[in-house]
Write a protein that holds these residues in place. Sequence first.
Motif, mmCIF file in Angstrom:
data_model
loop_
_atom_site.group_PDB
_atom_site.id
_atom_site.type_symbol
_atom_site.label_atom_id
_atom_site.label_comp_id
_atom_site.label_asym_id
_atom_site.label_seq_id
_atom_site.Cartn_x
_atom_site.Cartn_y
_atom_site.Cartn_z
ATOM 1 N N ASP A 1 21.195 20.628 51.667
ATOM 2 C CA ASP A 1 20.635 19.973 50.486
ATOM 3 C C ASP A 1 19.107 20.015 50.443
ATOM 4 O OD1 ASP A 1 23.043 18.869 49.158
ATOM 5 O OD2 ASP A 1 23.278 17.811 51.057
ATOM 6 N N SER A 2 18.475 20.034 51.606
ATOM 7 C CA SER A 2 17.015 19.981 51.638
ATOM 8 C C SER A 2 16.522 20.566 52.952
ATOM 9 C CB SER A 2 16.528 18.536 51.494
ATOM 10 O OG SER A 2 15.127 18.447 51.730
ATOM 11 N N TRP A 3 15.346 21.206 52.869
ATOM 12 C CA TRP A 3 14.717 21.693 54.099
ATOM 13 C C TRP A 3 14.180 20.538 54.938
ATOM 14 C CZ3 TRP A 3 14.741 26.622 55.907
ATOM 15 C CH2 TRP A 3 15.149 27.626 55.030
ATOM 16 N N VAL A 4 13.880 19.414 54.287
ATOM 17 C CA VAL A 4 13.364 18.247 55.013
ATOM 18 C C VAL A 4 14.539 17.303 55.250
ATOM 19 C CG1 VAL A 4 11.602 16.455 55.070
ATOM 20 C CG2 VAL A 4 11.201 18.556 53.769
ATOM 21 N N SER A 5 15.367 17.660 56.200
ATOM 22 C CA SER A 5 16.565 16.879 56.508
ATOM 23 C C SER A 5 16.932 17.097 57.961
ATOM 24 C CB SER A 5 17.729 17.300 55.604
ATOM 25 O OG SER A 5 18.082 18.645 55.868
ATOM 26 N N ARG A 6 17.820 16.277 58.441
ATOM 27 C CA ARG A 6 18.234 16.413 59.829
ATOM 28 C C ARG A 6 19.027 17.694 60.043
ATOM 29 N NH1 ARG A 6 19.867 11.019 62.869
ATOM 30 N NH2 ARG A 6 17.853 10.555 61.913
ATOM 31 N N GLU A 7 19.792 18.119 59.029
ATOM 32 C CA GLU A 7 20.537 19.368 59.169
ATOM 33 C C GLU A 7 19.583 20.546 59.376
ATOM 34 O OE1 GLU A 7 22.732 17.241 55.788
ATOM 35 O OE2 GLU A 7 20.921 16.936 56.988
ATOM 36 N N LEU B 1 14.014 11.617 60.686
ATOM 37 C CA LEU B 1 14.505 12.319 59.510
ATOM 38 C C LEU B 1 15.882 11.800 59.104
ATOM 39 C CD1 LEU B 1 13.500 16.025 60.289
ATOM 40 C CD2 LEU B 1 12.391 14.445 58.711
ATOM 41 N N ALA B 2 16.139 11.801 57.819
ATOM 42 C CA ALA B 2 17.420 11.334 57.299
ATOM 43 C C ALA B 2 18.369 12.509 57.106
ATOM 44 C CB ALA B 2 17.225 10.622 55.960
ATOM 45 N N TRP B 3 19.645 12.212 57.065
ATOM 46 C CA TRP B 3 20.624 13.230 56.730
ATOM 47 C C TRP B 3 20.473 13.625 55.253
ATOM 48 C CZ3 TRP B 3 23.387 15.719 60.301
ATOM 49 C CH2 TRP B 3 23.590 15.102 61.532
ATOM 50 N N ARG B 4 20.810 14.852 54.956
ATOM 51 C CA ARG B 4 20.802 15.441 53.625
ATOM 52 C C ARG B 4 19.389 15.679 53.115
ATOM 53 N NH1 ARG B 4 24.323 13.332 49.154
ATOM 54 N NH2 ARG B 4 24.425 15.572 48.671
ATOM 55 N N LYS B 5 18.551 14.623 53.001
ATOM 56 C CA LYS B 5 17.180 14.847 52.563
ATOM 57 C C LYS B 5 16.345 13.607 52.873
ATOM 58 C CE LYS B 5 18.292 13.433 47.815
ATOM 59 N NZ LYS B 5 18.314 13.839 46.399
ATOM 60 N N SER B 6 15.046 13.855 53.090
ATOM 61 C CA SER B 6 14.094 12.765 53.317
ATOM 62 C C SER B 6 13.054 12.802 52.203
ATOM 63 C CB SER B 6 13.396 12.928 54.673
ATOM 64 O OG SER B 6 14.318 12.857 55.729
ATOM 65 N N THR B 7 12.858 11.679 51.549
ATOM 66 C CA THR B 7 11.881 11.607 50.461
ATOM 67 C C THR B 7 10.472 11.488 51.026
ATOM 68 O OG1 THR B 7 12.009 9.205 50.336
ATOM 69 C CG2 THR B 7 13.599 10.474 49.019
ATOM 70 N N VAL B 8 9.479 11.713 50.171
ATOM 71 C CA VAL B 8 8.080 11.598 50.596
ATOM 72 C C VAL B 8 7.783 10.177 51.055
ATOM 73 C CG1 VAL B 8 5.683 11.769 49.844
ATOM 74 C CG2 VAL B 8 7.362 13.467 49.069
ATOM 75 N N GLY B 9 8.275 9.201 50.303
ATOM 76 C CA GLY B 9 8.054 7.817 50.698
ATOM 77 C C GLY B 9 8.674 7.498 52.043
ATOM 78 N N ASN B 10 9.861 8.014 52.273
ATOM 79 C CA ASN B 10 10.523 7.794 53.558
ATOM 80 C C ASN B 10 9.741 8.429 54.696
ATOM 81 O OD1 ASN B 10 12.720 9.234 55.582
ATOM 82 N ND2 ASN B 10 13.238 7.102 55.097
ATOM 83 N N LEU B 11 9.218 9.639 54.476
ATOM 84 C CA LEU B 11 8.438 10.314 55.515
ATOM 85 C C LEU B 11 7.173 9.535 55.861
ATOM 86 C CD1 LEU B 11 8.761 14.045 54.368
ATOM 87 C CD2 LEU B 11 9.921 12.944 56.286
ATOM 88 N N LEU B 12 6.463 9.050 54.836
ATOM 89 C CA LEU B 12 5.253 8.260 55.088
ATOM 90 C C LEU B 12 5.580 6.994 55.845
ATOM 91 C CD1 LEU B 12 3.409 8.667 51.658
ATOM 92 C CD2 LEU B 12 2.792 9.711 53.856
ATOM 93 N N HIS B 13 6.657 6.342 55.434
ATOM 94 C CA HIS B 13 7.067 5.100 56.078
ATOM 95 C C HIS B 13 7.427 5.323 57.543
ATOM 96 C CE1 HIS B 13 8.791 1.111 56.483
ATOM 97 N NE2 HIS B 13 9.927 1.647 56.900
ATOM 98 N N GLN B 14 8.083 6.423 57.827
ATOM 99 C CA GLN B 14 8.572 6.683 59.181
ATOM 100 C C GLN B 14 7.507 7.256 60.111
ATOM 101 O OE1 GLN B 14 11.278 4.957 59.588
ATOM 102 N NE2 GLN B 14 12.785 6.542 60.029
ATOM 103 N N PHE B 15 6.630 8.089 59.573
ATOM 104 C CA PHE B 15 5.731 8.853 60.448
ATOM 105 C C PHE B 15 4.354 8.222 60.629
ATOM 106 C CE2 PHE B 15 8.874 12.079 59.782
ATOM 107 C CZ PHE B 15 8.773 12.925 60.877
#
Length: 826
Positions: A347-353, A416-430
């Motif tokens: 689903d997305s290049w920015v994902s756990r898969e 990273l989240a499964w399927r896809k990680s949003t920009v907001g999620n990346l900022l929050h996590q990293f």
Amino acid sequence: MTASLAPLGSFLLLASFVVGAYATVASVAGARRRSRRLIESGTGAFYLVAAMMSLASAIIIDALVTGDYTIRYVAHASDSVQPLFYKITAFWGGLDGSIMLWVFLLAVFGSIAVYVNRERHRELIPYVVAVISVVEMFFLYVMIVHKNPFTTYLTAAPADGQGLNPLLQDPYMAIHPPSMYTGFVGMTIPYAFGMAALFTGYLDDIWMRAVRRWTMIAWLFLSFGLILGMIWAYEELGWGGFWGWDPVENAGLLPWLTGTAFLHSVMVQERRSMLRVWNMILVIMTFFLTIFATFMTRSGVVQSVHAFGEDKQLAWLFTGFMIAILVVSFGMLIYRLPLLKNRNELDSWVSREAAFLANNWILLFTAIFVLFATMFPTLSEAITGQRLTVGPPFFDQWMLPIGLILLFLTGVGPLLAWRKSTVGNLLHQFTWPTAAALVTLVTVFALGMHVWQSLLCFALCAFVGVTIVQEFVRGARVRQTSTGTDLLTAMIGIVSRNKRRYGGYVIHLGIALIFLGFAGQGFKKDIEVLLKPGQKATLGAFTVENTGIAVSDDGRKQTVSAQMAVFENGQRIDTLHPSRFFYRKHESEPTTEVALRRSMSGDLYLVLASYDLSDQSANLHIVINPLVDWIWFGFSILAIGTGIALLPEQAFAFALSKLPAEAATTGLIVLLALGLSATTARAQTKAPPADTPQHQALFERVEKDVLCQCGCRGSVFDCQDQPTCAYWNDERAQIRKFVDQGMSHDQVLEAMVKYYGGQDILLVPPDRGFNRLAWLFPYLLGASGIALVGFTAIRWSHRPEPTDTSTTVMDKHTEEQLDDELRNLD
């Protein structure tokens, strides 16, 4: 004298082979005819093999303990003065006994696996029994026709045995082989279930669930065995390091790499029904590499101080078996390809898969590279007639960046989240992990630590550590708000409710601690000094004084021990005794006994390189290894985390029952980043003076690229600490002569090749002619891997546009709900 039980032992081996053949035929025939009685009969025969191999093992151990020297293997591996512990461990101290231990462990492991899964996976069990029995039969055949440990003397038996190899008379080395063998045979279980799934056509996720726990157990034993080997090399060989990219070391690493890859990708198949063919390939390759590793160490195809020697007949037997494995396994895989199609797409290049896809590519690249570099000398000899040497400098050049990349992925994986990680999620996590890494990098640099490998390693350790803390704290805060409990209780609660996710973080913590030890190698210090009684030498905060040399004899060995008083900041803190052991019947092979003063801040490491009893002088190698004990401590945390992950869910409320994939990701760094420790360990300066710093730097650079001819597979630079080396002085003098003549680095190497008559004097293959293949191969492999990964990812991510608007809205809602559920499953 009691009668020898050797005939009974030989009979048990032959009977086990016959019973194993019956178990194979009865199980397959029962499955084909749907005859429950035949299947149960075959399974019973399978259990009987385990019982007979247990009895045969007991017989050989009894012979070793009681000294039945009519048996050739006992006379070779034991003697009358050997301690009981080493008499028992002599069971696997030689080639014949090690093969027998393999079959014994496989029979026991296989019986447990079949018994545990006999009801839940009834349709697979007959073929599981058949596959494991065939593997047992191969090793039994090798023993019966070629390497029977119960073979007796035709003439008069010796009065006493030769005794175990002195290097094996060490607690770490006594435990290391069975740990490795347990890991090897443990990887047979997932292979057997995978092949059973291919044979039967039951290719859903049932077989995968059956083998994941067994793969984790085998992976843990492989990790434990490799770490024990590292400790043994560090404490017993006396060269100041713990990993030298020896072919036997690499042989154990190969199946560990692909097994780690499987622990990653199996999570993708479980969560998303993707990588189904790839997982089957990994299972097959992991098992194949366990057999190939055994072939490498027992056939003589590679040269190593740890190998059992050359045996061409054994090499051909293993070659035939490996060809059969590949033909049957991949033949069945191709036949069943229509049943192994992926059910979902990327689903997305920015994902756990996507991260797992990249991670698996790196793991596969590493395994193929290590295999190619290890076998390149043999390949070169077969094609050009000249055997080259591929040593640590070549491995370090590639494994250092790979280790750092994978350490980075250790911290990224949980974020990273499964399927896809949003920009907001990346900022929050990293945000916090990245800030911690930058602050650590600047701080360490400001403190004067300018070794770039160590700087990056410290920063990435901080990144991983803050990631772990962040995930625990955020999860606990959420639970604390919803339940009203205190923070500690909330943490226990989240671990209980999210066993996979937080269980992995325990292992992450161990990895971060291990990397502290690796980073410390960048600041290693060492000197070599000749001390007469009363003389002192200072290195860092430590001062060492020679107070004399003592000689003792316990009937089994003679010990020459230097008495070294240790001072720190002017105060006496300890007395260390670096020694050399001369074992009876092995006087020509003295062992080095390192003296250590351990500290979590760093080890003081003393090696007695040589001595003179007439004037009580000692040639001493003094090393300060900063932070090295964090490696062993970090692995203990990793092992505890993995052990918790193996507990059943009902064992404890807070226990972890499953190993998350990201935990296996970080586990890879334990050994891949050895390139970091090996590279930085070799970057130190030595004591000999030079006319100019540039002159001395060139001299030491050449020393690191030239192989010592004593057979240790180390460089001239490393081998100066080996007390038994008779070649170091001559090679070093020759290098000095060429350097003093004004030659460049490449010119000195060419002169050494001409002087010694072959390129096998070099640790790094010269970049010309056929040898250029060794340098081009990693680039070709990497480029091919990137192209393959990109092509696969593009195919997965290509989806046709929907035409029905109502369906689009509904699918979007379903996707959002699935995203939330997958995040909760973390």
